[in-house]
Every structure is written in structure tokens, then in C-alpha cells.
Scaffold this motif. Sequence first.
Motif, PDB file in Angstrom:
ATOM      1  N   ILE A 180      10.886  -5.574  27.229  1.00 31.26           N
ATOM      2  CA  ILE A 180       9.880  -6.510  26.739  1.00 31.26           C
ATOM      3  C   ILE A 180      10.582  -7.871  26.683  1.00 31.26           C
ATOM      4  CG2 ILE A 180       8.309  -7.101  24.869  1.00 31.26           C
ATOM      5  CD1 ILE A 180       7.620  -4.500  26.307  1.00 31.26           C
ATOM      6  N   ASP A 181      10.435  -8.623  27.742  1.00 31.93           N
ATOM      7  CA  ASP A 181      11.165  -9.872  27.924  1.00 31.93           C
ATOM      8  C   ASP A 181      10.374 -11.025  27.315  1.00 31.93           C
ATOM      9  OD1 ASP A 181      12.257 -12.253  28.963  1.00 31.93           O
ATOM     10  OD2 ASP A 181      13.006 -11.219  30.740  1.00 31.93           O
ATOM     11  N   ASP A 182      10.867 -11.584  26.201  1.00 36.23           N
ATOM     12  CA  ASP A 182      10.164 -12.668  25.510  1.00 36.23           C
ATOM     13  C   ASP A 182       9.934 -13.869  26.442  1.00 36.23           C
ATOM     14  OD1 ASP A 182       9.369 -14.113  22.860  1.00 36.23           O
ATOM     15  OD2 ASP A 182      10.874 -15.423  23.762  1.00 36.23           O
ATOM     16  N   GLY A 183      10.938 -14.222  27.238  1.00 33.07           N
ATOM     17  CA  GLY A 183      10.792 -15.347  28.150  1.00 33.07           C
ATOM     18  C   GLY A 183       9.691 -15.119  29.167  1.00 33.07           C
TER      19      GLY A 183
ATOM     20  N   THR B 229       3.579  -5.023  16.906  1.00 33.99           N
ATOM     21  CA  THR B 229       3.725  -6.281  17.638  1.00 33.99           C
ATOM     22  C   THR B 229       4.973  -6.210  18.504  1.00 33.99           C
ATOM     23  OG1 THR B 229       3.983  -8.686  17.517  1.00 33.99           O
ATOM     24  CG2 THR B 229       4.962  -7.395  15.725  1.00 33.99           C
ATOM     25  N   TYR B 230       4.905  -6.842  19.673  1.00 37.09           N
ATOM     26  CA  TYR B 230       6.054  -6.876  20.583  1.00 37.09           C
ATOM     27  C   TYR B 230       6.931  -8.101  20.338  1.00 37.09           C
ATOM     28  CZ  TYR B 230       4.098  -2.979  23.149  1.00 37.09           C
ATOM     29  OH  TYR B 230       3.639  -1.734  23.491  1.00 37.09           O
ATOM     30  N   ASN B 231       6.495  -9.007  19.482  1.00 31.75           N
ATOM     31  CA  ASN B 231       7.312 -10.167  19.149  1.00 31.75           C
ATOM     32  C   ASN B 231       8.405  -9.720  18.192  1.00 31.75           C
ATOM     33  OD1 ASN B 231       8.104 -12.550  17.372  1.00 31.75           O
ATOM     34  ND2 ASN B 231       6.939 -13.575  18.991  1.00 31.75           N
ATOM     35  N   LYS B 232       9.636  -9.696  18.670  1.00 33.26           N
ATOM     36  CA  LYS B 232      10.729  -9.101  17.902  1.00 33.26           C
ATOM     37  C   LYS B 232      10.952  -9.815  16.570  1.00 33.26           C
ATOM     38  CE  LYS B 232      15.516  -7.544  18.322  1.00 33.26           C
ATOM     39  NZ  LYS B 232      16.718  -7.514  19.174  1.00 33.26           N
TER      40      LYS B 232
ATOM     41  N   TYR C 124       0.116 -12.888  23.435  1.00 34.75           N
ATOM     42  CA  TYR C 124       1.505 -12.421  23.473  1.00 34.75           C
ATOM     43  C   TYR C 124       1.544 -10.900  23.426  1.00 34.75           C
ATOM     44  CZ  TYR C 124       6.524 -12.234  22.446  1.00 34.75           C
ATOM     45  OH  TYR C 124       7.883 -11.987  22.506  1.00 34.75           O
ATOM     46  N   ASP C 125       0.848 -10.307  22.465  1.00 38.20           N
ATOM     47  CA  ASP C 125       0.899  -8.847  22.321  1.00 38.20           C
ATOM     48  C   ASP C 125       0.142  -8.135  23.430  1.00 38.20           C
ATOM     49  OD1 ASP C 125       2.633  -8.415  20.248  1.00 38.20           O
ATOM     50  OD2 ASP C 125       1.113  -8.563  18.682  1.00 38.20           O
TER      51      ASP C 125
ATOM     52  N   HIS D  11       4.854  -2.946  28.602  1.00 35.00           N
ATOM     53  CA  HIS D  11       5.330  -1.644  28.135  1.00 35.00           C
ATOM     54  C   HIS D  11       4.778  -0.537  29.025  1.00 35.00           C
ATOM     55  CE1 HIS D  11       6.301   0.917  24.298  1.00 35.00           C
ATOM     56  NE2 HIS D  11       6.898   1.371  25.377  1.00 35.00           N
ATOM     57  N   ALA D  12       3.492  -0.629  29.348  1.00 34.68           N
ATOM     58  CA  ALA D  12       2.884   0.362  30.234  1.00 34.68           C
ATOM     59  C   ALA D  12       3.521   0.339  31.618  1.00 34.68           C
ATOM     60  CB  ALA D  12       1.368   0.118  30.344  1.00 34.68           C
ATOM     61  N   GLU D  13       3.797  -0.864  32.138  1.00 42.60           N
ATOM     62  CA  GLU D  13       4.456  -0.980  33.442  1.00 42.60           C
ATOM     63  C   GLU D  13       5.828  -0.304  33.404  1.00 42.60           C
ATOM     64  OE1 GLU D  13       2.658  -5.279  35.037  1.00 42.60           O
ATOM     65  OE2 GLU D  13       4.466  -5.238  33.803  1.00 42.60           O
ATOM     66  N   HIS D  14       6.552  -0.529  32.332  1.00 41.62           N
ATOM     67  CA  HIS D  14       7.870   0.087  32.188  1.00 41.62           C
ATOM     68  C   HIS D  14       7.786   1.616  32.181  1.00 41.62           C
ATOM     69  CE1 HIS D  14      11.653   1.444  30.444  1.00 41.62           C
ATOM     70  NE2 HIS D  14      10.957   1.980  29.459  1.00 41.62           N
ATOM     71  N   LEU D  15       6.851   2.164  31.397  1.00 40.03           N
ATOM     72  CA  LEU D  15       6.728   3.631  31.295  1.00 40.03           C
ATOM     73  C   LEU D  15       6.320   4.235  32.633  1.00 40.03           C
ATOM     74  CD1 LEU D  15       4.990   3.921  27.801  1.00 40.03           C
ATOM     75  CD2 LEU D  15       7.386   4.460  28.364  1.00 40.03           C
ATOM     76  N   GLU D  16       5.404   3.590  33.344  1.00 42.37           N
ATOM     77  CA  GLU D  16       4.985   4.112  34.643  1.00 42.37           C
ATOM     78  C   GLU D  16       6.112   4.069  35.649  1.00 42.37           C
ATOM     79  OE1 GLU D  16       1.449   2.167  35.962  1.00 42.37           O
ATOM     80  OE2 GLU D  16       0.169   3.238  34.547  1.00 42.37           O
ATOM     81  N   ALA D  17       6.914   3.025  35.613  1.00 41.76           N
ATOM     82  CA  ALA D  17       8.016   2.902  36.564  1.00 41.76           C
ATOM     83  C   ALA D  17       9.155   3.852  36.235  1.00 41.76           C
ATOM     84  CB  ALA D  17       8.530   1.452  36.582  1.00 41.76           C
ATOM     85  N   ALA D  18       9.429   4.041  34.939  1.00 42.22           N
ATOM     86  CA  ALA D  18      10.594   4.817  34.531  1.00 42.22           C
ATOM     87  C   ALA D  18      10.322   6.310  34.470  1.00 42.22           C
ATOM     88  CB  ALA D  18      11.095   4.324  33.162  1.00 42.22           C
TER      89      ALA D  18
END
Length: 373
Positions: A120-123, A308-311, A357-358, A365-372
Motif C-alpha cells: 500500500i504505497d502512500d506516494g 483505513t489504509y492511511n498508516k 484515499y481509502d 490491496h485487491a490487486e496485491h492479493l490477486e497477483a500474489a
Amino acid sequence: IETTGIIEYVPNILQYDAKLTKEDGKITTSIGGRETTMDVGGNNNLWNVLASKVESKNLPSSYKGTLLEPGAFDEAKQKLDEILETNLNLAKRNLGPTDYLELRDILTFTRVIARPEEFIDDGEIVETMEYARANRHNRALIEHILDKAEAAKGITHREAAVLLECDLPDLNERMFALARRLKERIYGNRIVMFAPLYLSNYCINGCTYCPYHAKNKTMLRKQLSQKEIETEVIALQDMGHKRLALEAGEHPLNSIEYILESIRTIYNVKHKNGAIRRVNVNIAATTVENYRKLAEAGIGTYILFQETYNKENYQKLHPYGPKSNYAYHTEAMDRAMEGGIDDVGIGVLFGLTNYLYDFIGLIMHAEHLEAAH
């Protein structure tokens, strides 16, 4: 292998997405669309050690540059040292003269062991927000995204953000109509409902937005007995429910053993020739071993909101308790899927952070789970 030398080259290789595959004693590395194959010989111990960690994950673009963050180099080096010293020393005497792994493969591996919260890249989220707002009335781009969405093959987090910010009324109407068609194509003309079943409101966390927080001394705390659970299930079945979602606060009383016993109780209730068909579970982030137990118990969906995804906001909103660990919470779905749960539900509490943002974090997050996985 000298890990300090490896780390020095990380910035040159991590600008690309990469994939590792292994077949017939060969390792294929695909970087930037170019594939390189090397023969690792008849003995694959070296590869097996690394493969057990990376599992041939095809990583999403959100991993780009993760090891360039402060402290990540040291973390990667430490991990590599541990694996090389602990695992590879045991395998050395079995390695043949042609068993080796190229530098780029080690570098690809280091991407996987980067800190978990950094997918989850803030930038990237901030840039995507700016991009979406700048293109909210870009008719050509929005029409292109809608054309792509029509194929039901998925759109990126940037494209989704543009659609959310679209301020052209006619294209919004087209979007709503497309959403209805896709819903009917995938799910048909039906709505699936489930009923929440709260097992316990005991909790040791400090979520500032939740009345269950540990410092609330005015709340009556209760944990349902198995007999009380059975009574609740019968009442819900009389209302027509066949799917439940178990809810429980994070507390030693609400152990995995208690949750598993409750699941067995629910599935064993036979009432008026019917039974609960699916038990979804919404409990705190836990271990791979515990997720494996939930999978073996036959749960439906494992549900866990990120909130929230904002750390920075996350840490303010969760000042104490196990849930205050952003990385452990964010990585929970990876552990759940590693434990054999094949259906996971993610979400946020809109309002804790800027909605856009969220929304973007949720898609990433969904993209990450599908890829991983």
C-alpha cells in the motif's frame, strides 16, 4: 553470495515487475517482458529454499521501489543473511557444480520480503488521487475506461479512481447502467444476504471509533455460551437466514478454540428440516496456523476490514492493543490465503480518512492479493 553487494544493485532492478517460474530443472526470470532461462542442474536445493519463500509470486506494480524506502535495505539484508546462513549452509554439500541462482533472481526475491505494509504505497495513492481529480472530466479517457470495463476483465486502481471522480452526468449514467449489466452477468438477478451473529464484545484493543474498546467501563460485556449460540441460530433461521457472519472482539476469552467450537455448534443446528449453509467469520488478524484451522472447519468467507489504509491515521485511531500493529493487520489476508482460505473479504470504514484515499488503497490491496495468490 555477498548480500551487501546484492543490496547495492537493488535500485537498478526493482524498477521492473518480475516473475520467477520453475519447470523441468530450469528457472525462468521474466523482467520487463524479457525472459531469461537458466539450467540449475539436477539438484534444485538452492532454488527450493528460495521458492519456499517467494512461491513464484507475480508482483503488482505497487511493489516498485519498495526497497528504496528508509530501513528497507537493512531489513532485506538481514532476511537474506538469515536464509543464506540458516538454510543454504544445510544444502551446500548437496549442491552440484551447475546449481546457482543469478543476481537478478535474488533481487526479485528481496521484493517479496520487503515490509508488508509497503504494497500500500502512500506516494502512489496520493499521485492517483491527483490523477483522478485532474481527469474527472476527461471524456475520452473515461469512455476508454468504460469500454475496458465492459469486458469484465478488471480495471486498475487508477482507472477506478477516475471513474469515481467522474463529474460528467451522461457518463455517470452510462457507468451505472454498465454496473447493473455486469452485476447481472456475473451474479444474475439476485441478492445474497447474511446475518451478523455477535459472539462476544470482550476486546483488548483501543479503536477510538468503536464502543467495544477496552477502556469503555460502562459497557456490559458478554460472551455467548454454546447453548445461547444455538438459540440465536434457531431464531435467525426462523427469520429465513441461511448464511451468518460471526463477529467477536479480540480478547483471550475469544480464543480460536472458542471460535471453532462455535462454528461446529452452528453447523450442527438442524431446525425445521434446514441448517445454516455458510458461516462467514469476522475476527481479528491471526496466524497462518489459525487460519488453516478455520479453513478446515469449513468457513465461507474470512472478513477483515482494514478500517483505513492511511498508516498515520491508522496508528492514531488504534493507539494500543494487538490491532495497533499496522503491518500485521494489513498482511492478514496474505496469511489467511496461505492458510487455505480461498475467499476473503476486505473493506474500510469510509470517513476515517479521505474517501478517495481509502478507495484507492482498497483496490490496491485487491490487486496485491490477486497477483500474489
